[in-house]
Design an enzyme around this catalytic site. Structure first.
Site, PDB file in Angstrom:
ATOM      1  N   TRP A 181     -40.986  56.648 -31.616  1.00  0.00           N
ATOM      2  CA  TRP A 181     -41.897  55.500 -31.661  1.00  0.00           C
ATOM      3  C   TRP A 181     -43.306  56.030 -31.917  1.00  0.00           C
ATOM      4  O   TRP A 181     -43.731  56.980 -31.264  1.00  0.00           O
ATOM      5  CB  TRP A 181     -41.891  54.706 -30.346  1.00  0.00           C
ATOM      6  CG  TRP A 181     -43.011  53.715 -30.333  1.00  0.00           C
ATOM      7  CD1 TRP A 181     -43.085  52.553 -31.048  1.00  0.00           C
ATOM      8  CD2 TRP A 181     -44.265  53.842 -29.646  1.00  0.00           C
ATOM      9  NE1 TRP A 181     -44.309  51.945 -30.837  1.00  0.00           N
ATOM     10  CE2 TRP A 181     -45.041  52.710 -29.987  1.00  0.00           C
ATOM     11  CE3 TRP A 181     -44.811  54.806 -28.778  1.00  0.00           C
ATOM     12  CZ2 TRP A 181     -46.334  52.515 -29.492  1.00  0.00           C
ATOM     13  CZ3 TRP A 181     -46.094  54.601 -28.277  1.00  0.00           C
ATOM     14  CH2 TRP A 181     -46.830  53.468 -28.631  1.00  0.00           C
ATOM     15  N   GLU A 222     -37.907  52.997 -33.012  1.00  0.00           N
ATOM     16  CA  GLU A 222     -38.373  51.812 -32.270  1.00  0.00           C
ATOM     17  C   GLU A 222     -39.531  51.138 -32.993  1.00  0.00           C
ATOM     18  O   GLU A 222     -40.537  51.765 -33.295  1.00  0.00           O
ATOM     19  CB  GLU A 222     -38.822  52.263 -30.865  1.00  0.00           C
ATOM     20  CG  GLU A 222     -39.378  51.142 -30.003  1.00  0.00           C
ATOM     21  CD  GLU A 222     -39.824  51.629 -28.615  1.00  0.00           C
ATOM     22  OE1 GLU A 222     -39.883  52.858 -28.388  1.00  0.00           O
ATOM     23  OE2 GLU A 222     -40.126  50.766 -27.760  1.00  0.00           O
ATOM     24  N   LYS A 224     -42.453  47.892 -33.423  1.00  0.00           N
ATOM     25  CA  LYS A 224     -43.402  47.234 -32.519  1.00  0.00           C
ATOM     26  C   LYS A 224     -44.141  46.141 -33.271  1.00  0.00           C
ATOM     27  O   LYS A 224     -44.247  46.177 -34.495  1.00  0.00           O
ATOM     28  CB  LYS A 224     -44.390  48.281 -31.987  1.00  0.00           C
ATOM     29  CG  LYS A 224     -45.338  47.714 -30.941  1.00  0.00           C
ATOM     30  CD  LYS A 224     -45.811  48.769 -29.967  1.00  0.00           C
ATOM     31  CE  LYS A 224     -46.786  48.155 -28.991  1.00  0.00           C
ATOM     32  NZ  LYS A 224     -47.094  48.999 -27.852  1.00  0.00           N
ATOM     33  N   ASP A 255     -37.153  47.134 -28.386  1.00  0.00           N
ATOM     34  CA  ASP A 255     -37.817  47.020 -27.086  1.00  0.00           C
ATOM     35  C   ASP A 255     -38.179  45.549 -26.965  1.00  0.00           C
ATOM     36  O   ASP A 255     -38.842  44.994 -27.850  1.00  0.00           O
ATOM     37  CB  ASP A 255     -39.061  47.921 -27.101  1.00  0.00           C
ATOM     38  CG  ASP A 255     -39.885  47.852 -25.825  1.00  0.00           C
ATOM     39  OD1 ASP A 255     -40.134  46.726 -25.335  1.00  0.00           O
ATOM     40  OD2 ASP A 255     -40.317  48.911 -25.327  1.00  0.00           O
ATOM     41  N   HIS A 258     -41.566  44.080 -27.808  1.00  0.00           N
ATOM     42  CA  HIS A 258     -42.157  44.367 -29.112  1.00  0.00           C
ATOM     43  C   HIS A 258     -41.973  43.273 -30.159  1.00  0.00           C
ATOM     44  O   HIS A 258     -41.900  43.546 -31.353  1.00  0.00           O
ATOM     45  CB  HIS A 258     -41.607  45.694 -29.644  1.00  0.00           C
ATOM     46  CG  HIS A 258     -42.117  46.869 -28.869  1.00  0.00           C
ATOM     47  ND1 HIS A 258     -41.950  48.158 -29.268  1.00  0.00           N
ATOM     48  CD2 HIS A 258     -42.817  46.930 -27.710  1.00  0.00           C
ATOM     49  CE1 HIS A 258     -42.499  48.978 -28.384  1.00  0.00           C
ATOM     50  NE2 HIS A 258     -43.030  48.247 -27.427  1.00  0.00           N
ATOM     51  N   HIS A 282     -34.743  49.210 -25.311  1.00  0.00           N
ATOM     52  CA  HIS A 282     -35.679  49.472 -24.229  1.00  0.00           C
ATOM     53  C   HIS A 282     -35.810  48.159 -23.488  1.00  0.00           C
ATOM     54  O   HIS A 282     -36.302  47.181 -24.055  1.00  0.00           O
ATOM     55  CB  HIS A 282     -37.056  49.870 -24.770  1.00  0.00           C
ATOM     56  CG  HIS A 282     -37.196  51.331 -25.004  1.00  0.00           C
ATOM     57  ND1 HIS A 282     -38.358  51.899 -25.463  1.00  0.00           N
ATOM     58  CD2 HIS A 282     -36.318  52.364 -24.820  1.00  0.00           C
ATOM     59  CE1 HIS A 282     -38.197  53.210 -25.558  1.00  0.00           C
ATOM     60  NE2 HIS A 282     -36.961  53.515 -25.183  1.00  0.00           N
ATOM     61  N   ASP A 290     -46.984  42.705 -24.679  1.00  0.00           N
ATOM     62  CA  ASP A 290     -46.140  43.864 -24.345  1.00  0.00           C
ATOM     63  C   ASP A 290     -46.668  44.533 -23.070  1.00  0.00           C
ATOM     64  O   ASP A 290     -47.072  45.682 -23.096  1.00  0.00           O
ATOM     65  CB  ASP A 290     -46.177  44.835 -25.541  1.00  0.00           C
ATOM     66  CG  ASP A 290     -45.287  46.053 -25.332  1.00  0.00           C
ATOM     67  OD1 ASP A 290     -44.301  45.942 -24.590  1.00  0.00           O
ATOM     68  OD2 ASP A 290     -45.599  47.103 -25.920  1.00  0.00           O
ATOM     69  N   ASP A 292     -45.231  45.396 -20.273  1.00  0.00           N
ATOM     70  CA  ASP A 292     -44.370  46.350 -19.571  1.00  0.00           C
ATOM     71  C   ASP A 292     -44.346  46.143 -18.066  1.00  0.00           C
ATOM     72  O   ASP A 292     -44.464  47.097 -17.296  1.00  0.00           O
ATOM     73  CB  ASP A 292     -44.746  47.796 -19.934  1.00  0.00           C
ATOM     74  CG  ASP A 292     -44.264  48.163 -21.326  1.00  0.00           C
ATOM     75  OD1 ASP A 292     -43.051  48.117 -21.553  1.00  0.00           O
ATOM     76  OD2 ASP A 292     -45.105  48.486 -22.197  1.00  0.00           O
ATOM     77  N   ASP A 322     -37.848  50.700 -19.895  1.00  0.00           N
ATOM     78  CA  ASP A 322     -39.172  51.135 -20.361  1.00  0.00           C
ATOM     79  C   ASP A 322     -40.241  50.168 -19.863  1.00  0.00           C
ATOM     80  O   ASP A 322     -40.462  49.120 -20.460  1.00  0.00           O
ATOM     81  CB  ASP A 322     -39.197  51.195 -21.900  1.00  0.00           C
ATOM     82  CG  ASP A 322     -40.570  51.619 -22.429  1.00  0.00           C
ATOM     83  OD1 ASP A 322     -41.375  52.161 -21.642  1.00  0.00           O
ATOM     84  OD2 ASP A 322     -40.845  51.394 -23.628  1.00  0.00           O
TER      85      ASP A 322
HETATM   86  C1  RNT Z   1     -44.555  51.584 -26.556  1.00  0.00           C
HETATM   87  C2  RNT Z   1     -43.098  51.809 -26.620  1.00  0.00           C
HETATM   88  C3  RNT Z   1     -42.616  53.150 -26.183  1.00  0.00           C
HETATM   89  C4  RNT Z   1     -43.315  53.640 -24.932  1.00  0.00           C
HETATM   90  C5  RNT Z   1     -42.731  54.876 -24.317  1.00  0.00           C
HETATM   91  C6  RNT Z   1     -43.651  55.506 -23.349  1.00  0.00           C
HETATM   92  O1  RNT Z   1     -44.941  50.311 -26.822  1.00  0.00           O
HETATM   93  O2  RNT Z   1     -42.431  50.821 -25.912  1.00  0.00           O
HETATM   94  O3  RNT Z   1     -41.254  53.134 -26.037  1.00  0.00           O
HETATM   95  O4  RNT Z   1     -43.350  52.649 -23.945  1.00  0.00           O
HETATM   96  O5  RNT Z   1     -42.315  55.715 -25.296  1.00  0.00           O
HETATM   97 ZN    ZN Z   2     -40.290  51.023 -25.657  1.00  0.00          ZN
END
Ligand code: RNT
Ligand code: ZN
Length: 412
Positions: A181, A222, A224, A255, A258, A282, A290, A292, A322
């Protein structure tokens, strides 16, 4: 076996669901646990603060600042988690015993301690090159940089990581998922959207020119939608990453933070399963962006789990967590998130999936009624039975608070 479980088993039996089979399946589902919840995505290889358009907010005391601390915290988390686990590392968690080296020169030996840690605990390792929080990130660009020196540095990093991923797989005997990523993007409107993507493509081709064993290492890519400070353009967009993964026969990674807030990863899984042998996830919890947040046992997590289970894809989906929350006890955040994924999988395994599919074709009224009814079926008793069989405490808060008193509060 508890009375509660016995009753629950009877209730599920009336739906034609075998709780024993569900419990048996769940214990073998591997969840790849991200190491970076333990230290707010800082790592050990540079003094840079977190960059790349991702952010950890909060200042809860006691975060791990050394490999020993992170490993000790991770051990406590493992102790409080049921099921099969893997550890997911970032390259920034390299442990330098003598001389530190740049990310372009990383070697398996810099991860020897992690391999020892994993082997002693019977864990596999997944891996991520780290294309952020580093002085060689120039103008927010890495693999797509127009500066050849910068681009090459990060290509070399990717190549180095591929070799480390293979070393992990060989040492642990478990395949290693290596996820790429990059944060690359622009805060404001670019004049050339093609150039950076063409350079990213070229860089990925160069990284993947390293020979590696495809039965041992699964390279994932990955995508985004945007990062903080990079709102106008993302090089590794969904279209780019999915197209690249399909063209080059690597594995796409989604993810669920994303995408635009009304886009659901649960709805995307089936399409990707039709065109890929394996897919990777993820699992996170985006709140308006995003962000998290810690994964919870919520609608979308359950819906994602249902898509994996009812499409018979437990062995085709690499499931990883994640997220990073620094505002609460970090161990609790870790455990709550991973357990939520496992709860969602159990919930999915306890649905009469064939019956529901049938109703979708025959009686949509009955489908709605049944799906609603199942939401209040005695799921909790089955989950508690799972914890008991795995010899894991239900009340992890108590354990986490005790660890905080004894260990975390002593940290500076
Ligand atoms: C970032 C991505 C990625 C990170 C990690 C730390 O937006 O989600 O996967 O969160 O690699
Ligand atoms: Zn991620």
């Amino acid at each position: 076996m508890s009375k509660m479980y016995e009753l629950a088993r009877e209730v599920y039996r009336t739906y034609g669901v075998d709780t024993e089979k569900a419990l048996d399946t769940l214990k073998d589902v591997t969840i790849s646990i991200h190491c970076w919840q333990g230290d707010d995505v800082i790592g050990f290889d540079s003094r840079e603060s977190l960059s790349g358009g991702i952010q950890t907010t909060g200042n809860y005391p006691g975060k791990a600042t050394t490999p020993e601390e992170l490993m000790a915290d991770f051990d406590e988390v493992l102790r409080l988690l049921p099921g099969k686990k893997k550890i997911n590392l970032h390259a920034s968690y390299a442990i330098f015993e003598k001389r530190a080296v740049g990310r372009n020169h990383l070697k398996p030996e810099h991860f020897k301690k992690w391999v020892e840690f994993a082997k002693e605990r019977g864990l596999g390792i997944d891996f991520n090159p780290t294309f952020f929080s580093h002085p060689m990130v120039k103008d927010n660009l890495t693999l797509s940089s127009p500066d050849e020196e910068v681009r090459k540095y990060w290509v070399d990093h990717g190549k180095a990581c591929l070799k480390i991923a293979q070393y992990f797989a060989e040492e642990t005997g478990e395949p290693c998922v290596m996820n790429i990523w990059i944060p690359d993007g622009y805060k404001d409107i670019p004049a050339d959207r093609l150039g950076p993507r063409a350079r990213f493509k070229k860089s990925l081709d160069e990284i993947l020119s390293v020979r590696y064993d495809k039965s041992k290492v699964y390279v994932t890519l990955e995508s985004k939608v945007f990062g903080i400070g990079l709102e106008s353009y993302t090089v590794g967009s969904a279209e780019f990453c999915l197209s690249y993964a399909n063209a080059k026969h690597i594995t796409p990674l989604m993810d669920n933070g994303h995408y635009h807030p009304t886009e659901m990863v649960s709805d995307k899984i089936s399409s990707l399963l039709l065109f890929n042998d394996k897919i990777a996830l993820h699992i996170t919890r985006p709140v308006r962006w995003d962000s998290d947040h810690v994964v919870l046992f919520d609608d979308e997590t359950r819906e994602i789990a249902k898509e994996i289970v009812r499409n018979d894809a437990l062995d085709r989906v690499f499931i990883a967590t994640d997220y990073f929350d620094a505002s609460i006890n970090r161990l609790s955040a870790w455990i709550t998130g991973v357990r939520s994924v496992q709860e969602a999988l159990l919930f999915a395994l306890l649905q009469p999936n064939e019956e529901l599919k049938k109703l979708q074709n025959e009686d949509l009224t009955a489908l709605m009624v049944m799906q609603e009814e199942l939401k209040t079926a005695p799921f909790g008793a089955v989950w508690e039975e799972f914890l008991e069989r795995e010899h894991v405490e239900k009340n992890y808060l108590k354990a986490v608070k005790a660890y905080e008193e004894k260990i975390l509060k002593e940290r500076k």
